[in-house]
Enzyme design. Sequence first.
Site, PDB file in Angstrom:
ATOM      1  N   HIS A 103      12.391 -37.936 -10.032  1.00  0.00           N
ATOM      2  CA  HIS A 103      12.749 -37.023  -8.938  1.00  0.00           C
ATOM      3  C   HIS A 103      13.369 -37.843  -7.806  1.00  0.00           C
ATOM      4  O   HIS A 103      12.934 -38.964  -7.537  1.00  0.00           O
ATOM      5  CB  HIS A 103      11.496 -36.290  -8.449  1.00  0.00           C
ATOM      6  CG  HIS A 103      11.819 -35.138  -7.558  1.00  0.00           C
ATOM      7  ND1 HIS A 103      12.167 -35.308  -6.242  1.00  0.00           N
ATOM      8  CD2 HIS A 103      11.876 -33.808  -7.801  1.00  0.00           C
ATOM      9  CE1 HIS A 103      12.417 -34.113  -5.721  1.00  0.00           C
ATOM     10  NE2 HIS A 103      12.250 -33.192  -6.640  1.00  0.00           N
ATOM     11  N   GLU A 152      19.508 -31.953 -10.085  1.00  0.00           N
ATOM     12  CA  GLU A 152      19.051 -31.703  -8.719  1.00  0.00           C
ATOM     13  C   GLU A 152      19.888 -32.490  -7.727  1.00  0.00           C
ATOM     14  O   GLU A 152      19.572 -33.651  -7.436  1.00  0.00           O
ATOM     15  CB  GLU A 152      17.594 -32.150  -8.573  1.00  0.00           C
ATOM     16  CG  GLU A 152      16.629 -31.428  -9.465  1.00  0.00           C
ATOM     17  CD  GLU A 152      15.268 -31.289  -8.800  1.00  0.00           C
ATOM     18  OE1 GLU A 152      14.752 -30.182  -8.783  1.00  0.00           O
ATOM     19  OE2 GLU A 152      14.781 -32.288  -8.247  1.00  0.00           O
TER      20      GLU A 152
HETATM   21  P1  PGA Z   1      13.281 -27.180  -3.331  1.00  0.00           P
HETATM   22  O1  PGA Z   1      12.797 -28.414  -4.247  1.00  0.00           O
HETATM   23  O2  PGA Z   1      13.331 -25.971  -4.217  1.00  0.00           O
HETATM   24  O3  PGA Z   1      12.231 -27.067  -2.270  1.00  0.00           O
HETATM   25  O4  PGA Z   1      14.628 -27.541  -2.819  1.00  0.00           O
HETATM   26  C1  PGA Z   1      13.290 -28.587  -5.547  1.00  0.00           C
HETATM   27  C2  PGA Z   1      12.773 -29.878  -6.103  1.00  0.00           C
HETATM   28  O5  PGA Z   1      12.731 -30.874  -5.392  1.00  0.00           O
HETATM   29  O6  PGA Z   1      12.347 -29.949  -7.273  1.00  0.00           O
END
Ligand code: PGA
Length: 229
Positions: A103, A152
């Site tokens: 992440h 992401e």
């Molecule tokens: P968010 O986080 O939906 O709060 O933007 C997504 C993530 O970091 O997995």
Amino acid sequence: MNKRKKYIFGNWKSNKDSVEVREWFKTFTSFYKQAKNLLTPDLEIVIFPSFTYLPLANTLIKEYQVPLKLGSQDISPFGKGAWTGEVAADQLSEWVNYVIIGHSERRNNFHEKDSLLQKKVEEALRGNLIPVYCIQDENTHIPSGVTIVAYEPVWAIGTGKTDSPENAGSVANSVKRNKNIKIVIYGGSVKPDNIDGFLQDKNIDGVLPGGASLDAKVFWELIKHVAGV
Ligand code: PGA
């Protein structure tokens, strides 16, 4: 023909204490009871609480009989042993099916690099856990053995800004074709009012909401969208 499997993974990050975890399950169950048939086997719904609440979440899943699975937000790059503060694959596999690896909050705040992430993936696979490998764009290195990737874009995480479904779909398409990845989900400020665009793209297999997974009512709303209701 089988319906395409859809994934919704709620990343709770470092949120909730045990009272809040219990409340989340109580609320979630009250919605689930009103529409049990919504959660069909082609929907894979996984929540990722902090390590400390995995046993509690596991107990509550059984108690309330809700079809949720568990994942962890991280994993040790080592096995069991003298690694203070780490949680090893063999310990996690008692509780979880999935593990988030790479992440951006870990890459940026804890300086996790590709070589370390590679070891985490190897450990996850050794423990029969499914890595959910986070990438920032189509050029992020993906270790071998990874089958699920979460696209992401860093600037979309927790900011309220999302990537466009077109761009997210094109990243997903590229990763599937060039890196032989079977499942790509999108994460970054996913909310009930923007989720449909992502779900409509044929290369996006689901979503990874953070903030929107913390409230069981909002998470249920997201599930309704994924279920096509
Ligand atoms: P968010 O986080 O939906 O709060 O933007 C997504 C993530 O970091 O997995």
